[in-house]
Design a protein around this motif. Structure first.
Motif, mmCIF file in Angstrom:
data_model
loop_
_atom_site.group_PDB
_atom_site.id
_atom_site.type_symbol
_atom_site.label_atom_id
_atom_site.label_comp_id
_atom_site.label_asym_id
_atom_site.label_seq_id
_atom_site.Cartn_x
_atom_site.Cartn_y
_atom_site.Cartn_z
ATOM 1 N N VAL A 54 -22.344 49.310 58.298
ATOM 2 C CA VAL A 54 -21.362 48.360 57.767
ATOM 3 C C VAL A 54 -20.220 49.129 57.118
ATOM 4 O O VAL A 54 -20.440 50.097 56.385
ATOM 5 C CB VAL A 54 -22.021 47.411 56.738
ATOM 6 N N GLU A 55 -18.983 48.707 57.390
ATOM 7 C CA GLU A 55 -17.812 49.358 56.825
ATOM 8 C C GLU A 55 -17.836 49.257 55.299
ATOM 9 O O GLU A 55 -17.856 48.156 54.748
ATOM 10 C CB GLU A 55 -16.536 48.687 57.365
ATOM 11 N N PRO A 56 -17.846 50.402 54.586
ATOM 12 C CA PRO A 56 -17.951 50.352 53.118
ATOM 13 C C PRO A 56 -16.622 50.083 52.418
ATOM 14 O O PRO A 56 -16.607 49.717 51.247
ATOM 15 C CB PRO A 56 -18.469 51.743 52.766
ATOM 16 N N ASN A 57 -15.503 50.278 53.115
ATOM 17 C CA ASN A 57 -14.217 50.100 52.457
ATOM 18 C C ASN A 57 -13.882 48.621 52.283
ATOM 19 O O ASN A 57 -14.420 47.744 52.962
ATOM 20 C CB ASN A 57 -13.101 50.780 53.258
ATOM 21 N N CYS A 58 -12.953 48.369 51.376
ATOM 22 C CA CYS A 58 -12.515 46.999 51.084
ATOM 23 C C CYS A 58 -11.965 46.349 52.344
ATOM 24 O O CYS A 58 -11.126 46.935 53.041
ATOM 25 C CB CYS A 58 -11.448 47.030 49.987
ATOM 26 N N LYS A 59 -12.427 45.140 52.644
ATOM 27 C CA LYS A 59 -11.996 44.429 53.859
ATOM 28 C C LYS A 59 -10.604 43.823 53.694
ATOM 29 O O LYS A 59 -10.028 43.366 54.675
ATOM 30 C CB LYS A 59 -12.985 43.306 54.171
ATOM 31 N N ILE A 60 -10.091 43.820 52.474
ATOM 32 C CA ILE A 60 -8.777 43.211 52.234
ATOM 33 C C ILE A 60 -7.663 44.257 52.314
ATOM 34 O O ILE A 60 -6.717 44.118 53.078
ATOM 35 C CB ILE A 60 -8.721 42.519 50.855
ATOM 36 N N CYS A 61 -7.806 45.319 51.515
ATOM 37 C CA CYS A 61 -6.731 46.325 51.469
ATOM 38 C C CYS A 61 -7.074 47.593 52.237
ATOM 39 O O CYS A 61 -6.180 48.420 52.488
ATOM 40 C CB CYS A 61 -6.386 46.665 50.023
ATOM 41 N N HIS A 62 -8.362 47.792 52.565
ATOM 42 C CA HIS A 62 -8.825 48.974 53.304
ATOM 43 C C HIS A 62 -8.457 50.280 52.599
ATOM 44 O O HIS A 62 -8.360 51.324 53.228
ATOM 45 C CB HIS A 62 -8.238 48.987 54.726
ATOM 46 N N GLY A 63 -8.266 50.183 51.276
ATOM 47 C CA GLY A 63 -7.784 51.355 50.568
ATOM 48 C C GLY A 63 -8.818 52.114 49.792
ATOM 49 O O GLY A 63 -8.567 53.237 49.379
ATOM 50 N N SER A 64 -9.989 51.511 49.567
ATOM 51 C CA SER A 64 -10.991 52.179 48.741
ATOM 52 C C SER A 64 -12.349 51.565 49.036
ATOM 53 O O SER A 64 -12.454 50.514 49.677
ATOM 54 C CB SER A 64 -10.636 52.021 47.263
ATOM 55 N N THR A 65 -13.385 52.230 48.548
ATOM 56 C CA THR A 65 -14.731 51.690 48.706
ATOM 57 C C THR A 65 -14.848 50.368 47.959
ATOM 58 O O THR A 65 -14.424 50.252 46.809
ATOM 59 C CB THR A 65 -15.769 52.683 48.165
ATOM 60 N N GLU A 66 -15.441 49.384 48.626
ATOM 61 C CA GLU A 66 -15.557 48.061 48.026
ATOM 62 C C GLU A 66 -16.628 48.069 46.943
ATOM 63 O O GLU A 66 -17.778 48.418 47.169
ATOM 64 C CB GLU A 66 -15.897 47.029 49.093
ATOM 65 N N SER A 67 -16.215 47.692 45.745
ATOM 66 C CA SER A 67 -17.122 47.578 44.608
ATOM 67 C C SER A 67 -16.652 46.395 43.772
ATOM 68 O O SER A 67 -15.566 45.848 43.981
ATOM 69 C CB SER A 67 -17.105 48.858 43.766
ATOM 70 N N ILE A 68 -17.479 46.000 42.821
ATOM 71 C CA ILE A 68 -17.073 44.900 41.947
ATOM 72 C C ILE A 68 -15.782 45.264 41.227
ATOM 73 O O ILE A 68 -14.854 44.456 41.119
ATOM 74 C CB ILE A 68 -18.174 44.590 40.922
ATOM 75 N N ASN A 69 -15.715 46.491 40.729
ATOM 76 C CA ASN A 69 -14.538 46.940 40.001
ATOM 77 C C ASN A 69 -13.296 46.884 40.888
ATOM 78 O O ASN A 69 -12.224 46.427 40.478
ATOM 79 C CB ASN A 69 -14.752 48.363 39.496
ATOM 80 N N HIS A 70 -13.445 47.338 42.132
ATOM 81 C CA HIS A 70 -12.311 47.337 43.046
ATOM 82 C C HIS A 70 -11.864 45.916 43.371
ATOM 83 O O HIS A 70 -10.666 45.606 43.333
ATOM 84 C CB HIS A 70 -12.682 48.074 44.336
ATOM 85 N N VAL A 71 -12.814 45.042 43.686
ATOM 86 C CA VAL A 71 -12.479 43.672 44.082
ATOM 87 C C VAL A 71 -11.732 42.943 42.973
ATOM 88 O O VAL A 71 -10.760 42.222 43.228
ATOM 89 C CB VAL A 71 -13.759 42.905 44.470
ATOM 90 N N LEU A 72 -12.157 43.109 41.720
ATOM 91 C CA LEU A 72 -11.587 42.335 40.618
ATOM 92 C C LEU A 72 -10.344 42.963 39.990
ATOM 93 O O LEU A 72 -9.482 42.228 39.488
ATOM 94 C CB LEU A 72 -12.633 42.136 39.518
ATOM 95 N N PHE A 73 -10.236 44.283 40.021
ATOM 96 C CA PHE A 73 -9.186 44.921 39.238
ATOM 97 C C PHE A 73 -8.307 45.916 39.995
ATOM 98 O O PHE A 73 -7.237 46.272 39.499
ATOM 99 C CB PHE A 73 -9.798 45.659 38.033
ATOM 100 N N GLN A 74 -8.725 46.379 41.172
ATOM 101 C CA GLN A 74 -7.991 47.459 41.815
ATOM 102 C C GLN A 74 -7.414 47.098 43.181
ATOM 103 O O GLN A 74 -6.438 47.714 43.614
ATOM 104 C CB GLN A 74 -8.902 48.695 41.942
ATOM 105 N N CYS A 75 -7.997 46.124 43.829
ATOM 106 C CA CYS A 75 -7.523 45.706 45.148
ATOM 107 C C CYS A 75 -6.115 45.112 45.023
ATOM 108 O O CYS A 75 -5.781 44.447 44.032
ATOM 109 C CB CYS A 75 -8.470 44.682 45.744
ATOM 110 N N SER A 76 -5.282 45.342 46.017
ATOM 111 C CA SER A 76 -3.906 44.832 45.976
ATOM 112 C C SER A 76 -3.867 43.308 45.886
ATOM 113 O O SER A 76 -2.991 42.743 45.207
ATOM 114 C CB SER A 76 -3.136 45.298 47.208
ATOM 115 N N ALA A 77 -4.817 42.625 46.541
ATOM 116 C CA ALA A 77 -4.857 41.161 46.476
ATOM 117 C C ALA A 77 -5.167 40.696 45.057
ATOM 118 O O ALA A 77 -4.595 39.704 44.582
ATOM 119 C CB ALA A 77 -5.901 40.622 47.457
ATOM 120 N N ALA A 78 -6.084 41.413 44.384
ATOM 121 C CA ALA A 78 -6.420 41.061 43.004
ATOM 122 C C ALA A 78 -5.235 41.293 42.074
ATOM 123 O O ALA A 78 -4.923 40.459 41.219
ATOM 124 C CB ALA A 78 -7.619 41.878 42.531
ATOM 125 N N LEU A 79 -4.551 42.409 42.254
ATOM 126 C CA LEU A 79 -3.410 42.722 41.389
ATOM 127 C C LEU A 79 -2.301 41.688 41.543
ATOM 128 O O LEU A 79 -1.619 41.338 40.571
ATOM 129 C CB LEU A 79 -2.888 44.125 41.710
#
Length: 308
Positions: free
Chosen positions: A24-49
């Motif tokens: 399974v692809e570990p990177n974020c399915k939205i921004c494809h910029g980093s490993t998907e984690s709770i921290n990334h989804v809520l605070f670091q992903c471009s869509a969240a920002l």
């Protein structure tokens, strides 16, 4: 806590599948910029920002390096910041939940609504939640003239007191609006009613009612006006419009009327003292009276009430 568990479960699935060789692809399915984690989804992903920014929060750059616990601590501390408008900071839990729901809609339902629509729906949910769950506090002096008496009180000499009300039920129905103007002797000069459509919430209906009443009184040439309202959130917004950015356009129209009249005062009124316009506004929906009118004096069917 529910949000944390939901995210943990969803993201843990990817980790477990990878541990079993599923690839399974570990990177974020939205921004494809980093490993998907709770921290990334809520605070670091471009869509969240983008959603944080649209909601009125510009997250500092350090959230990209801080841990999940540190970032949660940061936003929860924001909720205690007395320098920020309460109407803004109380949306923080809903912003977190909105980010998670938006991610799921994009990935699993293949749908993505505009940010404006998402934030508008979120704001409606926040307002409705606090409306249903907050115990009304005793009326406070929002304008310096909030009356403690249950009966209607006349204005000062030379003023016309205009009591208003918007009978809003839901976004799908018309809203009945009404106003009645009286002088220092209690004599009714005019009253009016109308129906408005597409009011998404009670606040918008009341503000549109204020604008309509002020426009009418301006056209009638009334120089000194007191607008009496029993929906006190409107008074809070008029007194501090910058703290209510969602209603900025309507509040700007209201504030601009201060240049039109010699004197314009907004006064809090108890519901029990605002019964006449409330009754007039109710008949719009109750009796299907959707045509507007403006008349001298008060309505004949409320003559005895007005006299008392």
């Amino acid at each position: 806590m529910f949000l944390w568990r939901a995210l943990s479960g969803a993201l843990a699935i990817a980790e477990r599948l990878n541990s079993r060789g599923m690839g399974v692809e570990p990177n974020c399915k939205i921004c494809h910029g980093s490993t998907e984690s709770i921290n990334h989804v809520l605070f670091q992903c471009s869509a969240a920002l983008q959603l944080w920014s649209g909601a009125g929060f510009t997250l500092p750059s350090f959230v990209m390096a801080h841990s999940l616990e540190e970032n949660f601590s940061y936003v929860f501390n924001l909720m205690e910041d007395s320098n920020r408008p309460q109407s803004l900071i109380r949306t923080i839990p809903w912003v977190l939940w909105l980010i998670w729901k938006n991610r799921n809609s994009i990935l699993y339902a293949d749908t993505q609504e505009s940010m404006e629509r998402l934030l508008r729906a979120m704001s409606d949910e926040v307002e409705q939640w606090f409306l249903l769950n907050n115990t009304p506090s005793p009326a406070t002096d929002l304008s310096g003239r909030l009356e403690d008496r249950d009966k209607w009180c006349p204005p000062a000499s030379g003023f016309i007191k205009c009591n208003i009300h918007a009978n809003w039920r839901n976004v799908h129905l018309h809203s009945g609006v009404a106003w009645i103007a009286r002088d220092q002797a209690g004599n009714v000069s005019h009253h009016a009613r109308d129906a408005i459509i597409h009011a998404p919430n009670h606040m918008v209906a009341e503000l549109r009612c204020v604008i309509w009443a002020l426009s009418s009184l301006r056209d009638l040439g009334v120089p000194r006006v007191i607008i009496a309202i029993d929906y006190h959130k409107v008074l809070e917004a008029i007194n501090a419009p910058r703290q209510w950015p969602r209603f900025g356009d309507l509040l700007e129209q209201v504030v601009n009327f201060k240049e039109v009249f010699e004197s314009l005062v907004f006064e809090g009124e108890k519901v029990s003292a605002n019964g006449i316009p409330r009754d007039i506004a109710k008949i719009v929906l109750r009796d299907g009276r959707f045509h507007s009118y403006l008349a001298f004096g008060g309505p004949s069917w409320l003559h005895d009430r007005i006299a008392r």
